[in-house]
Design a protein around this motif. Structure first.
Motif, PDB file in Angstrom:
ATOM      1  N   ASN A  65       0.871  -1.277  -0.031  1.00 48.19           N
ATOM      2  CA  ASN A  65      -0.014   0.460   0.110  1.00 48.19           C
ATOM      3  C   ASN A  65       0.983   0.970   0.081  1.00 48.19           C
ATOM      4  O   ASN A  65       0.697   2.418   0.031  1.00 48.19           O
ATOM      5  N   TRP A  68       1.959   3.617  -4.849  1.00 48.10           N
ATOM      6  CA  TRP A  68       0.825   4.304  -5.389  1.00 48.10           C
ATOM      7  C   TRP A  68       1.077   5.136  -7.025  1.00 48.10           C
ATOM      8  O   TRP A  68       2.386   5.689  -6.752  1.00 48.10           O
ATOM      9  N   GLU A  70      -0.968   8.785  -7.890  1.00 51.01           N
ATOM     10  CA  GLU A  70      -2.375   9.684  -7.382  1.00 51.01           C
ATOM     11  C   GLU A  70      -2.764  10.288  -8.530  1.00 51.01           C
ATOM     12  O   GLU A  70      -2.095  10.938 -10.170  1.00 51.01           O
ATOM     13  N   ARG A 108      -5.863   8.481  -4.298  1.00 46.68           N
ATOM     14  CA  ARG A 108      -4.377   7.371  -4.175  1.00 46.68           C
ATOM     15  C   ARG A 108      -4.785   6.796  -4.942  1.00 46.68           C
ATOM     16  O   ARG A 108      -5.899   5.427  -3.842  1.00 46.68           O
ATOM     17  N   HIS A 110      -3.709   2.350  -4.250  1.00 43.44           N
ATOM     18  CA  HIS A 110      -2.406   1.445  -3.736  1.00 43.44           C
ATOM     19  C   HIS A 110      -2.998   0.400  -4.144  1.00 43.44           C
ATOM     20  O   HIS A 110      -3.973  -0.016  -4.634  1.00 43.44           O
ATOM     21  N   THR A 111      -1.720  -0.219  -4.164  1.00 38.28           N
ATOM     22  CA  THR A 111      -1.844  -1.745  -4.522  1.00 38.28           C
ATOM     23  C   THR A 111      -2.028  -2.669  -3.532  1.00 38.28           C
ATOM     24  O   THR A 111      -2.868  -4.191  -4.177  1.00 38.28           O
ATOM     25  N   ASP A 120      -8.832   7.645  -1.114  1.00 34.43           N
ATOM     26  CA  ASP A 120      -8.084   6.011  -1.118  1.00 34.43           C
ATOM     27  C   ASP A 120      -8.180   5.369  -1.844  1.00 34.43           C
ATOM     28  O   ASP A 120      -9.876   4.955  -1.306  1.00 34.43           O
ATOM     29  N   TYR A 122      -7.976   0.838  -3.758  1.00 33.25           N
ATOM     30  CA  TYR A 122      -7.161   0.116  -3.376  1.00 33.25           C
ATOM     31  C   TYR A 122      -7.884  -1.437  -4.646  1.00 33.25           C
ATOM     32  O   TYR A 122      -9.029  -1.616  -5.217  1.00 33.25           O
TER      33      TYR A 122
END
Length: 169
Positions: A65, A68, A70, A108, A110-111, A120, A122
């Motif tokens: 996480n 990332w 953006e 953002r 995240h992986t 955010d 994911y």
């Protein structure tokens, strides 16, 4: 005072020309406004990338996480990202599902695994997506059109190293 026929014709013609000029002047701001509206369309860009997770790449969810990308909406209007994709050079693809990005907002991606919020998202992956040394992130809209591309590391076009080979369409 009497006017000759040619003098009356000239006056009528001048009046028609003046009226036409006034109508054109009044219509011009409307077309300029349409032109501005077309050019002020939403602009969504890849604004930042953290491809190399800080610390050791140990494969933990926390480490995943910290990798990332953006995405920023640079316009005032909200943009519906539903169906948009973010893709790596290796073909790893993240599809935005039911995401609306407010004007002047950043999200953002995240992986790793997490709970999506307004700021955010994911990918819920168990492996790193972005190459630490050289990769390209491609953002496409729901019609498959390239919206933005960001590359880092060694460019395929040259032997230079660097960050931010940004290509916008």
């Amino acid at each position: 005072m009497t006017l000759s026929a040619s003098s009356a014709s000239r006056r009528i013609a001048a009046t028609v020309i003046t009226a036409g000029a006034l109508v054109s002047a009044v219509a011009l701001p409307a077309s300029a406004q349409d032109h501005d509206r077309h050019h002020s369309r939403a602009r969504v860009v890849i604004s930042d990338v953290q491809a190399d997770s800080p610390g050791r790449d140990n494969g933990s969810n926390r480490s995943l996480n910290r990798e990332w990308i953006e995405i920023t909406n640079q316009s005032r209007r909200a943009v519906d990202l539903d169906g948009w994709t973010l893709r790596s050079d290796d073909g790893n693809r993240y599809r935005f599902d039911d995401v609306r990005l407010a004007g002047h907002a950043t999200v953002r991606i995240h992986t790793g695994i997490g709970r999506d919020t307004r700021t955010d998202l994911y990918q819920d992956r168990h492996h790193y997506i972005w190459d630490n040394y050289s990769d390209t992130a491609t953002l496409r809209d729901d019609r498959g059109r390239t919206v933005d591309v960001d590359s880092w590391g060694r460019s395929a076009d040259d032997d230079s190293w660097g960050r931010g080979h940004h290509h916008r369409r």
